[in-house]
Design an enzyme around this catalytic site. Structure first.
Site, PDB file in Angstrom:
ATOM      1  CD1 TRP A  18      -2.220  -2.192   1.728  1.00  0.00           C
ATOM      2  CD2 TRP A  18      -3.008  -1.119  -0.064  1.00  0.00           C
ATOM      3  NE1 TRP A  18      -3.270  -2.936   1.219  1.00  0.00           N
ATOM      4  CE2 TRP A  18      -3.767  -2.302   0.121  1.00  0.00           C
ATOM      5  CE3 TRP A  18      -3.327  -0.284  -1.134  1.00  0.00           C
ATOM      6  CZ2 TRP A  18      -4.811  -2.667  -0.732  1.00  0.00           C
ATOM      7  CZ3 TRP A  18      -4.367  -0.647  -1.995  1.00  0.00           C
ATOM      8  CH2 TRP A  18      -5.096  -1.820  -1.777  1.00  0.00           C
ATOM      9  CG  ASP A  67      -3.140   4.189   4.501  1.00  0.00           C
ATOM     10  OD1 ASP A  67      -4.147   4.048   5.239  1.00  0.00           O
ATOM     11  OD2 ASP A  67      -2.979   3.546   3.451  1.00  0.00           O
ATOM     12  CE  LYS A 118      -8.613  -2.174   4.938  1.00  0.00           C
ATOM     13  NZ  LYS A 118      -8.403  -3.323   4.048  1.00  0.00           N
TER      14      LYS A 118
END
Length: 363
Positions: free
Chosen positions: A104, A173, A197
């Site tokens: 990511w 992030d 999430k």
């Protein structure tokens, strides 16, 4: 409706608290005494404004966010924020540092390179198993910001500490570990988290920005990704993901009722310890590739030493016991257990017990 109860270990969209789901179900057709569903409600209405403001107020309380920071609910997912962060901050020097520790952060760096010069703080690697000590980092003091992914869902790697960037704005992030442990927001310039999430359904991104970083976006920045515009218009510049924000509010309320982020952190430690202990005590039957200091509490990847055939059997037998979405990411394979806030300690214990039984039957 099916009455089958499953344990959802999916990496995202992940499990939401059952209590919240039932609340949302009851309120779906009619919100309060409005006579309409929240999905039909005007985002300019007093009812939705109250939802939006309440969600902002609660997340400020849960994370102890001071007024020197703007809180926004935006769209585009984490991938959209890869661009938005660069567009809003890169103009400071035209350069940015990226600490790439997984897929990511690697994708974020690739997106940012479209808008300025990206310095990779760490040497390129295909093996993401650790966070190298900061003494080995190649930070640029002239960078507009330093970016990292606090928890890499694919590789199961989580930063043990907040990086020290020597005054350069820090961007994180936190899509997969937001609200699972306390952190000092004042050490950051920007924190963002995709909702799917630990916060709510996919489609909404929580964005927290230090106010002194507002106001200098690149000219190419779309209005819907301009932090200054979204702050000024209270996340209501265009039609927001109203249902997503509504569910987020209910999740924030649930976390507060449970005891706040401190309680979520205590549960997270218990859950992850159950699974890591099962791996550690397996005498090599199960293997976790990530170095202990950088092992994620919320995404635990592991392999079975005997190979892929036995891993497939593990996944099949787990599914028969109603434990689902345990397959590892396609980039790394194997098995992965995601232990977000809605996954209970008892559910983690069920998986740990199954791991031990499976090992005993297949050693």
């Amino acid at each position: 409706m099916s009455s089958k109860k499953v344990i959802n270990f999916g990496a995202g969209p992940g499990k939401l608290p059952e209590e919240v789901m039932l609340e949302v179900q009851r309120e779906f057709v009619e919100y309060g005494d409005s006579g309409i569903s929240v999905v039909e409600m005007s985002h300019r209405s007093q009812e939705y404004e109250a939802i939006n403001n309440s969600a902002q107020r609660l997340i400020r309380e849960l994370l102890d966010i001071p007024d020197t920071y703007s809180v926004m609910f935006m769209q585009g997912g984490g991938t959209g924020l890869f661009c938005a962060v660069a567009m809003n901050l890169m103009s400071r020097s035209g350069k940015a540092d990226y600490i790439v520790t997984g897929s990511w952060s690697a994708k974020a760096a690739k997106e940012a390179a479209k808008y300025g010069s990206v310095n990779l703080v760490l040497p390129k690697t295909d093996s993401y198993v650790d966070v190298p000590p900061q003494s080995s980092w190649n930070l640029d003091p002239e960078a507009s910001y330093v970016y990292y992914c606090d928890n890499e869902t694919v590789h199961g790697l989580e930063f043990p500490d907040i990086p020290d960037t020597k005054g350069v704005p820090l961007v994180a992030d936190m899509s997969s570990n937001i609200l699972t442990r306390p952190f000092d927001i004042t050490k950051f310039g920007v924190v963002f988290a995709g909702a799917q999430k630990n916060i709510g359904p996919s489609g909404t991104v929580l964005v927290i920005v230090r106010r002194d970083l507002l106001g200098s976006p690149l000219p190419v920045t779309p209005l819907v990704w301009d932090f200054s515009v979204m702050t000024k218009d209270n996340s209501l510049h265009n039609t927001p993901p109203t249902f997503g924000v509504f569910v987020m509010l209910r999740v924030f309320e649930w976390i507060k009722r449970q005891g706040g982020v401190q309680e979520m952190a205590a549960r997270s430690a218990k859950k992850s310890s159950l699974i890591y202990n099962a791996i550690q005590q397996s005498a090599g039957f199960y293997l976790c590739p990530v170095k202990p200091r950088a092992r994620s509490r919320v995404n635990i990847p592991f392999r079975i030493a005997a190979g892929a055939e036995l891993e497939a059997k593990f996944l099949s037998e787990a599914k028969k016991r109603n434990m689902i979405q345990l397959k590892g990411h396609r980039l790394v394979g194997g098995i992965r257990a995601s232990l977000y806030n809605a996954v209970t300690v008892e559910e983690a214990q069920t998986l740990a017990d199954f791991m031990k039984e499976f090992q005993k039957a297949n050693s």
